[in-house]
Enzyme design. Sequence first.
Site, PDB file in Angstrom:
ATOM      1  CE  LYS A 282      52.658  38.464  36.635  1.00  0.00           C
ATOM      2  NZ  LYS A 282      51.437  39.069  36.069  1.00  0.00           N
ATOM      3  CD  GLU A 368      37.138  44.204  37.343  1.00  0.00           C
ATOM      4  OE1 GLU A 368      37.987  43.302  37.252  1.00  0.00           O
ATOM      5  OE2 GLU A 368      37.243  45.152  38.163  1.00  0.00           O
ATOM      6  NE  ARG A 396      36.400  44.071  42.256  1.00  0.00           N
ATOM      7  CZ  ARG A 396      37.678  44.409  42.451  1.00  0.00           C
ATOM      8  NH1 ARG A 396      38.551  44.221  41.493  1.00  0.00           N
ATOM      9  NH2 ARG A 396      38.063  44.946  43.571  1.00  0.00           N
TER      10      ARG A 396
END
Length: 628
Positions: A282, A368, A396
């Site tokens: 990353k 979530e 969600r």
Amino acid sequence: MNILEQIKSPADLKYLSTGQMQTLAAQIRELIIKTVAQNGGHLAPCLGTVELTLALHKVFACPRDKIVWDVGHQAYTHKILTGRRENFSTLRQKDGITGFPNRFESIYDAFGVGHASTSISAALGMAVARDLNHENYNVVAIIGDGALTGGEALEGLNNAGISKRKLIVILNDNEMSIAQNVGALSEYLSLIRIDEKYRRAKKDVHRILSSIPGIGSSVLKTANYVKDGFRNAIVPGGFFEALGFTYVGPLDGHNIDDLVNALEKIKLNMDGPVLLHVQTKKGKGYLPAERHPDKFHGVGKFDIATGKPLASDSIVPTYTAVFSQALVDLAAQNRNITAITAAMPSGTGLQKFAQIFPERFFDVGIAEEHAVTFAAGQASVGKKPVVAIYSTFSQRAYDQIIHDVALQNLPVVLCLDRAGLVGEDGPTHHGVFDMAYLRQIPNMVCMAPKDENELRQMLYSALTYSCPCAIRYPRGRACGVPMQEEFTLLEKGKGELLSVGDDAAIIAVGSMVQEAVKAKDELLKEHIHCSVINARFVKPLDGSLILNAARKVKCIVTVEEGALAGGFGSAVLELLADNHIYNVPVIRIGIKDKFIEQGTRQEILDECDLNSKSIINAVKNFINGSDK
């Protein structure tokens, strides 16, 4: 030589050599860094997938072949290669290129995304449709290791494996989602990363068994019969194999030759579901992002030379920072307070809490639904859990909020950051539906502060009430008001009368209270006298305050930074109807029945008429008899 300027579509990659592809990768990184430094955006994830994207578009023929990105915050290279290079400078700006794949923007964007863990389900749906139509194209889903912690990703893997359909899932493993990955799946992938040890162990076992006189060959034959079990015992890629996938990897996600070769072989030789595991870095190619990938996941404007954000002159704290400090202050007073995040400790302001109270801090990964039920479990045995989550992501967990929290009347506090219009991230990230869907839930208390001091008092109050509570607050800087150190309990469902007037009542909630006050001051200059009510509570409403005002004024204007359909204004209308007040007109200002595109926060607030000017016009038009 600028190869990038010659790339008009992915088809142009077919003729490039490896050396040219590597040069192209460097040029793409330069463009991404330059653009994100000017506009803000998702930098580190996009820098990590440059070579992978080049390999995908070299091997597959899009848009006939379908590439489905998960979340989509790593797809800038994909956008650049698919005809959007010349407009890339408009990234995330109003009327410009969106920050995520968008089906309305390009035929190369096979599926619109923005939230995590959706790619495998969507890609499997495409593969099923392909087979039902007797068509022949490839479907590829790219999912990060962080998104793999999401329940929908695992549901998709489970269904895809048993379907036996041709589907390619690429696991982009960079050991991070936004913050450092957590959980058993992260540990599991860490084991796969030692794959070289597996290869050496396998060779050693083969050599040792072969050398045993008399019995070595028969033992080796038996070992070959159970090679799958042997492999699974050493290499945890067997998890994916057990789900029905052919596991390939891990590969170096920055080696274009290896990626192209692997993808070509998978495309030509494998008919069932395949999981290709690639390892990427990353932030690759930009040292500040490599060193601090979490800080460069999503960034504002920054100086390329130093990597430092361009300084703001404002000393006013953000709502996130105010929440962060208030929670720490309260947790110091109450050992039962815990904090939960779904892979967003920095974005939600919980990093400080995690440092001071590590044993009471829980990052559950991109999950979530689990976060909310996990909080409910804690609350059921006496804890005071605070779930800090972006408003758009709380959608969600709607069933969990109803079934696991509200139905049992458990004192879980939902702190919904980035409520309302968030700006450049666009419609996938605007948090405009929370008031509408939360206020219909029994036992739920829903609040929105007018400023940062009220946010502190709301957090204290929510932790004092013995019921489910939600506090929603906007992105960005607060109002700069003085803050009281002591905490004050707000009476549940009690609003605040800020001014009194008999021409109109402006009833505002949250961020719109300041605009209502500005409008009142301007209208007073024209001798139009307005009451202003800071509702504070979306649910329960302060019925007596609102009804008392309604009986004295010529019209009511409600103002909310949220969806009008079923939102705060609708709640006021219901209150008036239930009390048989039909003679006072109600003008509702809020977000109409459409998705709002990207732009600066102020640009889209103005586009939605969420400002003092619109309130002034609404009142004047009615008072002057020209309201339509």
